[in-house]
Design a protein around this motif. Structure first.
Motif, PDB file in Angstrom:
ATOM      1  N   ARG A 224       0.817  -1.218   0.000  1.00  0.00           N
ATOM      2  CA  ARG A 224       0.000   0.000   0.000  1.00  0.00           C
ATOM      3  C   ARG A 224       0.849   1.266   0.000  1.00  0.00           C
ATOM      4  N   ALA A 225       2.153   1.125   0.098  1.00  0.00           N
ATOM      5  CA  ALA A 225       3.028   2.278   0.326  1.00  0.00           C
ATOM      6  C   ALA A 225       3.439   2.979  -0.959  1.00  0.00           C
ATOM      7  N   ASP A 226       3.366   4.305  -0.927  1.00  0.00           N
ATOM      8  CA  ASP A 226       3.943   5.124  -1.994  1.00  0.00           C
ATOM      9  C   ASP A 226       5.438   5.317  -1.762  1.00  0.00           C
ATOM     10  N   ILE A 227       5.831   5.308  -0.480  1.00  0.00           N
ATOM     11  CA  ILE A 227       7.236   5.430  -0.085  1.00  0.00           C
ATOM     12  C   ILE A 227       7.534   4.302   0.898  1.00  0.00           C
ATOM     13  N   VAL A 228       8.538   3.513   0.608  1.00  0.00           N
ATOM     14  CA  VAL A 228       8.952   2.428   1.494  1.00  0.00           C
ATOM     15  C   VAL A 228      10.352   2.734   2.008  1.00  0.00           C
ATOM     16  N   VAL A 229      10.521   2.710   3.329  1.00  0.00           N
ATOM     17  CA  VAL A 229      11.847   2.826   3.929  1.00  0.00           C
ATOM     18  C   VAL A 229      12.128   1.509   4.648  1.00  0.00           C
ATOM     19  N   ALA A 230      13.079   0.752   4.136  1.00  0.00           N
ATOM     20  CA  ALA A 230      13.437  -0.540   4.726  1.00  0.00           C
ATOM     21  C   ALA A 230      14.627  -0.337   5.658  1.00  0.00           C
ATOM     22  N   ALA A 231      14.414  -0.559   6.951  1.00  0.00           N
ATOM     23  CA  ALA A 231      15.445  -0.266   7.941  1.00  0.00           C
ATOM     24  C   ALA A 231      15.374  -1.270   9.083  1.00  0.00           C
ATOM     25  N   VAL A 232      15.327  -2.555   8.723  1.00  0.00           N
ATOM     26  CA  VAL A 232      15.101  -3.578   9.737  1.00  0.00           C
ATOM     27  C   VAL A 232      16.312  -4.469   9.966  1.00  0.00           C
ATOM     28  N   GLY A 233      17.286  -4.459   9.035  1.00  0.00           N
ATOM     29  CA  GLY A 233      18.479  -5.268   9.209  1.00  0.00           C
ATOM     30  C   GLY A 233      18.283  -6.742   8.906  1.00  0.00           C
ATOM     31  N   ARG A 234      17.384  -7.041   7.977  1.00  0.00           N
ATOM     32  CA  ARG A 234      17.184  -8.426   7.537  1.00  0.00           C
ATOM     33  C   ARG A 234      17.363  -8.478   6.029  1.00  0.00           C
ATOM     34  N   PRO A 235      18.369  -9.204   5.549  1.00  0.00           N
ATOM     35  CA  PRO A 235      18.704  -9.157   4.124  1.00  0.00           C
ATOM     36  C   PRO A 235      17.555  -9.575   3.217  1.00  0.00           C
ATOM     37  N   GLU A 236      17.275  -8.694   2.250  1.00  0.00           N
ATOM     38  CA  GLU A 236      16.307  -8.951   1.178  1.00  0.00           C
ATOM     39  C   GLU A 236      14.937  -9.365   1.704  1.00  0.00           C
ATOM     40  N   LEU A 237      14.545  -8.780   2.827  1.00  0.00           N
ATOM     41  CA  LEU A 237      13.232  -9.071   3.400  1.00  0.00           C
ATOM     42  C   LEU A 237      12.103  -8.598   2.490  1.00  0.00           C
ATOM     43  N   ILE A 238      12.258  -7.410   1.898  1.00  0.00           N
ATOM     44  CA  ILE A 238      11.240  -6.838   1.035  1.00  0.00           C
ATOM     45  C   ILE A 238      11.474  -7.315  -0.388  1.00  0.00           C
ATOM     46  N   ARG A 239      10.492  -7.967  -0.976  1.00  0.00           N
ATOM     47  CA  ARG A 239      10.619  -8.523  -2.316  1.00  0.00           C
ATOM     48  C   ARG A 239       9.912  -7.637  -3.336  1.00  0.00           C
ATOM     49  N   GLY A 240      10.271  -7.835  -4.592  1.00  0.00           N
ATOM     50  CA  GLY A 240       9.686  -7.030  -5.653  1.00  0.00           C
ATOM     51  C   GLY A 240       8.178  -7.110  -5.707  1.00  0.00           C
ATOM     52  N   PRO A 245       3.641  -0.635  -7.814  1.00  0.00           N
ATOM     53  CA  PRO A 245       4.259  -0.096  -9.032  1.00  0.00           C
ATOM     54  C   PRO A 245       4.442   1.419  -8.949  1.00  0.00           C
ATOM     55  N   GLY A 246       5.676   1.868  -9.215  1.00  0.00           N
ATOM     56  CA  GLY A 246       5.986   3.292  -9.187  1.00  0.00           C
ATOM     57  C   GLY A 246       6.369   3.831  -7.830  1.00  0.00           C
ATOM     58  N   ALA A 247       6.385   2.990  -6.790  1.00  0.00           N
ATOM     59  CA  ALA A 247       6.710   3.462  -5.444  1.00  0.00           C
ATOM     60  C   ALA A 247       8.175   3.886  -5.340  1.00  0.00           C
ATOM     61  N   VAL A 248       8.444   4.726  -4.352  1.00  0.00           N
ATOM     62  CA  VAL A 248       9.805   5.126  -4.024  1.00  0.00           C
ATOM     63  C   VAL A 248      10.317   4.185  -2.941  1.00  0.00           C
ATOM     64  N   VAL A 249      11.433   3.528  -3.197  1.00  0.00           N
ATOM     65  CA  VAL A 249      11.967   2.525  -2.280  1.00  0.00           C
ATOM     66  C   VAL A 249      13.335   2.983  -1.771  1.00  0.00           C
ATOM     67  N   VAL A 250      13.425   3.186  -0.463  1.00  0.00           N
ATOM     68  CA  VAL A 250      14.673   3.596   0.183  1.00  0.00           C
ATOM     69  C   VAL A 250      15.164   2.431   1.030  1.00  0.00           C
ATOM     70  N   ASP A 251      16.273   1.857   0.638  1.00  0.00           N
ATOM     71  CA  ASP A 251      16.842   0.702   1.341  1.00  0.00           C
ATOM     72  C   ASP A 251      17.937   1.191   2.271  1.00  0.00           C
ATOM     73  N   ALA A 252      17.608   1.263   3.564  1.00  0.00           N
ATOM     74  CA  ALA A 252      18.576   1.719   4.561  1.00  0.00           C
ATOM     75  C   ALA A 252      19.258   0.562   5.257  1.00  0.00           C
ATOM     76  N   GLY A 253      19.063  -0.655   4.747  1.00  0.00           N
ATOM     77  CA  GLY A 253      19.711  -1.815   5.336  1.00  0.00           C
ATOM     78  C   GLY A 253      21.090  -2.035   4.744  1.00  0.00           C
ATOM     79  N   TYR A 254      21.970  -2.600   5.546  1.00  0.00           N
ATOM     80  CA  TYR A 254      23.289  -2.970   5.031  1.00  0.00           C
ATOM     81  C   TYR A 254      23.701  -4.250   5.730  1.00  0.00           C
ATOM     82  N   ASN A 255      23.741  -5.325   4.970  1.00  0.00           N
ATOM     83  CA  ASN A 255      24.018  -6.643   5.516  1.00  0.00           C
ATOM     84  C   ASN A 255      25.268  -7.223   4.860  1.00  0.00           C
ATOM     85  N   VAL A 262      16.144  -4.881   0.928  1.00  0.00           N
ATOM     86  CA  VAL A 262      15.252  -5.036  -0.215  1.00  0.00           C
ATOM     87  C   VAL A 262      15.919  -5.945  -1.249  1.00  0.00           C
ATOM     88  N   HIS A 263      15.144  -6.853  -1.825  1.00  0.00           N
ATOM     89  CA  HIS A 263      15.653  -7.675  -2.923  1.00  0.00           C
ATOM     90  C   HIS A 263      15.706  -6.793  -4.169  1.00  0.00           C
TER      91      HIS A 263
END
Length: 303
Positions: A224-240, A245-255, A262-263
């Motif tokens: 449902r998100a127009d903007i996704v911020v992934a900041a949980v510290g779990r590799p590739e938790l968020i899948r395509g 479609p068209g969302a802004v995806v900010v991947d703040a994870g580093y594993n 994010v995958h």
């Protein structure tokens, strides 16, 4: 909230569109934007040094010798040198007590030659992390980790932003992403990333949902998100398939292995804008830290 120095409209990042003519997401280039922020920061540092005779100074406190932390601190020291910022490194043994760490941070807070203080993670499980953070005075909390800084972020008052959340907001601005009226989902609720980035988005009139380990049907929330911020510290938790479609995806994870939360290969096919890992959020964190250090030095010189 402290207003960040803005890049000129001619900056390549500022003219980027969230739409991709190829059907794949456009990359949000944190490395390039950070380079421009640091160049501007260096000019400000040089001007302040010429005017006052004192260079802005960032003190970094490291407890123990965690290899990743040692490497990160060395990188920050190099960036300081490039930006004309003096770097003071305080290395404490792994067995340092909370009281000893608090005393060190209090001394740095009282030192007029220090304009910013960074307490590097991790500190060891025996350390009372919150007590250590609160020993840093707000005007030197350039990493935005104290309760005072979090309150200022939440209420839109003057103060320093948590560096990674602040860097994320700069990226959104540079790519003309206005959070107002958009649904933002933050996956993660850490005190220095998830919670503050959600408050910054809320302050910009986004509708914010926090997700975490107890969230039911995470995929449905993310979709449902127009903007996704992934900041949980779990590799590739968020899948395509989780990305709208068209969302802004900010991947703040580093594993390990340069992998984000994010995958990327699947998400890039559906998102409108996406940050790479590495080269997205990471460089913005350091740029924000150094920019806020110079801001702290400028404020002190005006007293």
């Amino acid at each position: 909230m402290t207003q960040a120095h803005q890049l000129s409209p001619s900056s390549p990042a500022s003219s980027a569109s969230s739409a991709s003519p190829t059907g794949r997401a456009r990359l949000m280039d944190g490395t390039g934007l950070a380079r421009r922020i640091l160049a501007e920061t260096a000019l400000r540092a040089a001007a302040l040094t010429a005017r006052t005779g004192t260079a802005p100074c960032l003190a970094t406190v490291l407890v123990g010798a965690d290899p990743a932390s040692v490497t990160y601190v060395r990188m920050k020291r190099n960036r300081c040198r490039e930006a004309g910022i003096a770097s003071r490194q305080v290395e404490l043994p792994a067995g340092t007590t909370t009281a000893e760490l608090v005393r060190t941070l209090t001394e740095l807070s009282d030192d007029p030659g220090v304009h910013g203080i960074l307490l590097q993670h991790p500190m060891g499980e025996h350390i009372d992390e919150r007590a250590a953070f609160e020993a840093i005075v707000p005007e030197k909390d350039v990493d935005g980790v104290t309760l005072g800084s979090y309150s200022a972020m939440s209420f839109g008052l003057p103060g320093f932003q948590s560096c990674t959340p602040g860097g994320i907001m700069r990226l959104l601005d540079a790519y003309d992403v206005d959070p107002a009226g958009r649904r933002a989902v933050v996956v993660g609720r850490s005190a220095i990333l998830g919670k503050p980035v959600g408050m910054l988005l809320l302050g910009r009139d986004a509708t914010v949902t926090y997700c975490h380990s107890r969230t039911r049907d995470l995929s449905a929330e993310v979709r449902r998100a127009d903007i996704v911020v992934a900041a949980v510290g779990r590799p590739e938790l968020i899948r395509g398939e989780d990305i709208k479609p068209g969302a802004v995806v900010v991947d703040a994870g580093y594993n390990p292995g340069n992998v984000g939360d994010v995958h990327f290969d699947s998400a890039v096919e559906r998102a409108g804008l996406i940050t790479p890992v590495p080269g997205g959020v990471g460089p913005m964190t350091i740029a924000t830290l150094l920019e806020q250090t110079v801001t702290g030095a400028e404020r002190r010189s005006e007293r």
